[in-house]
Scaffold this active site. Structure first.
Site, mmCIF file in Angstrom:
data_model
loop_
_atom_site.group_PDB
_atom_site.id
_atom_site.type_symbol
_atom_site.label_atom_id
_atom_site.label_comp_id
_atom_site.label_asym_id
_atom_site.label_seq_id
_atom_site.Cartn_x
_atom_site.Cartn_y
_atom_site.Cartn_z
ATOM 1 N N CYS A 171 0.904 -1.202 0.023
ATOM 2 C CA CYS A 171 -0.061 -0.114 -0.153
ATOM 3 C C CYS A 171 0.853 1.123 -0.085
ATOM 4 O O CYS A 171 1.990 1.249 0.779
ATOM 5 C CB CYS A 171 -0.993 -0.007 1.124
ATOM 6 S SG CYS A 171 -1.885 1.413 1.509
ATOM 7 N N GLU A 179 -11.959 0.867 -7.853
ATOM 8 C CA GLU A 179 -12.947 0.117 -6.901
ATOM 9 C C GLU A 179 -14.220 -0.035 -7.579
ATOM 10 O O GLU A 179 -15.097 -1.012 -7.334
ATOM 11 C CB GLU A 179 -12.996 0.904 -5.585
ATOM 12 C CG GLU A 179 -11.552 0.764 -4.910
ATOM 13 C CD GLU A 179 -11.586 -0.195 -3.584
ATOM 14 O OE1 GLU A 179 -12.593 -0.721 -3.010
ATOM 15 O OE2 GLU A 179 -10.555 -0.709 -3.406
ATOM 16 N N HIS A 223 -3.341 0.317 -6.509
ATOM 17 C CA HIS A 223 -4.328 0.388 -7.184
ATOM 18 C C HIS A 223 -4.234 0.523 -8.605
ATOM 19 O O HIS A 223 -5.121 0.306 -9.604
ATOM 20 C CB HIS A 223 -5.620 1.173 -6.840
ATOM 21 C CG HIS A 223 -6.368 0.744 -5.625
ATOM 22 N ND1 HIS A 223 -5.794 0.299 -4.378
ATOM 23 C CD2 HIS A 223 -7.831 0.074 -5.368
ATOM 24 C CE1 HIS A 223 -6.924 0.018 -3.645
ATOM 25 N NE2 HIS A 223 -7.873 0.014 -4.135
#
Ligand code: DGL
Length: 268
Positions: free
Chosen positions: A73, A151, A187
């Protein structure tokens, strides 16, 4: 050698980009993945909140008897490396290996860095790039809308919404002439095609999850901590919100389905 699993964690799904890489480069290694899907995103929160979450996430993995911890992360890596350094097992994160790869890849010395608000405001990537090569010129850019786009599954390079957002964030970096762009949030690799379309074919994208996984693999090999041959690989996935949602979205990141188990992170 050490047959215990590698612990990997992220605020949610993004860290699965590192797991996908680990599956490829270290197919014999077992993994315990923790995704804090109930508290994602971390990138818009205060440094104090992210550090409190990071402490709990690491404690969870240590309780699962992992032999190493990977903070997959960008936000945790940028704000909580000192917490990781105190763990009883080797700690790895995405910042230093990603910065080294970017410094190696640039030809004109101009490197762009994308990440969450918290990652970019921490200055951690800029510092790591300057350590890797003091001559590099760094162009940081926070891209907070990229995580909700991923997402929500808006990852197609044809999607006009995704392209519009990418253009808004990245036009100034393209105009500055960067030839390497760090995807400093785990991401973002899912948006690689759209980002490439905006930046142009001459710009090399550096995937932070992948670079972290490669560095972890090398370190385990050097420290003789790889799993001995003949032990079947296991992968366990823990989340803090509805496991059904995690399982459906995880397929996008890993390319295959997995089952998540829900846990209460406040116990750690
Ligand atoms: N995966 C996180 C990171 O790499 C981004 C998501 C979040 O904001 O929590 O920073």
């Amino acid at each position: 050698m050490d047959k215990r699993p590698i612990g990997v964690f992220d605020s949610g799904l993004g860290g699965l980009t590192a797991v996908r890489e680990l599956e490829e480069i270290l197919p014999g290694e077992s993994v315990v993945y923790f995704g804090d899907t109930g508290r994602v995103p971390y990138g818009t929160r205060s440094r104090e909140a992210v550090r409190r979450y990071a402490r709990q996430d690491m404690a969870f993995l240590i309780a699962h008897d992992v032999k190493a911890v990977l903070a997959a992360c960008g936000t945790v890596s940028s704000t909580s490396a000192d917490i990781g350094a105190q763990l009883p097992v080797p700690y790895f994160d995405v910042v230093a290996p990603t910065a080294r790869a970017a410094a190696r890849a640039t030809r004109n010395g101009k490197v762009g860095v994308t990440g969450t608000n918290a990652s970019i405001h921490s200055g951690a990537y800029v510092q790591a790039l300057k350590t890797a090569d003091p001559a590099v010129q760094v162009y940081p850019m926070a891209c907070p809308l990229f995580v909700p786009l991923v997402e929500s599954g808006f990852v197609s390079p044809e999607d006009p919404v995704t392209l519009l957002v990418a253009e808004r964030y990245l036009a100034s970096l393209r105009e500055a002439g960067v030839d390497v762009l760090i995807l400093g949030c785990t991401h973002y690799p899912l948006l690689s095609l759209a980002i490439s379309r905006v930046m142009g074919p001459g710009v090399t994208l550096i995937d932070s999850g992948k670079e972290a996984a490669l560095a972890l693999g090398e370190a385990l090999r050097e420290k003789d901590l790889l799993c001995p041959p003949g032990i079947p690989r296991q992968a366990q996935y823990y989340v803090t919100d509805a496991p059904e949602n995690f399982s459906a979205a995880a397929k996008l990141f890993l390319g295959h389905p997995v089952e998540g188990t829900r846990v209460d992170i406040e116990k750690y």
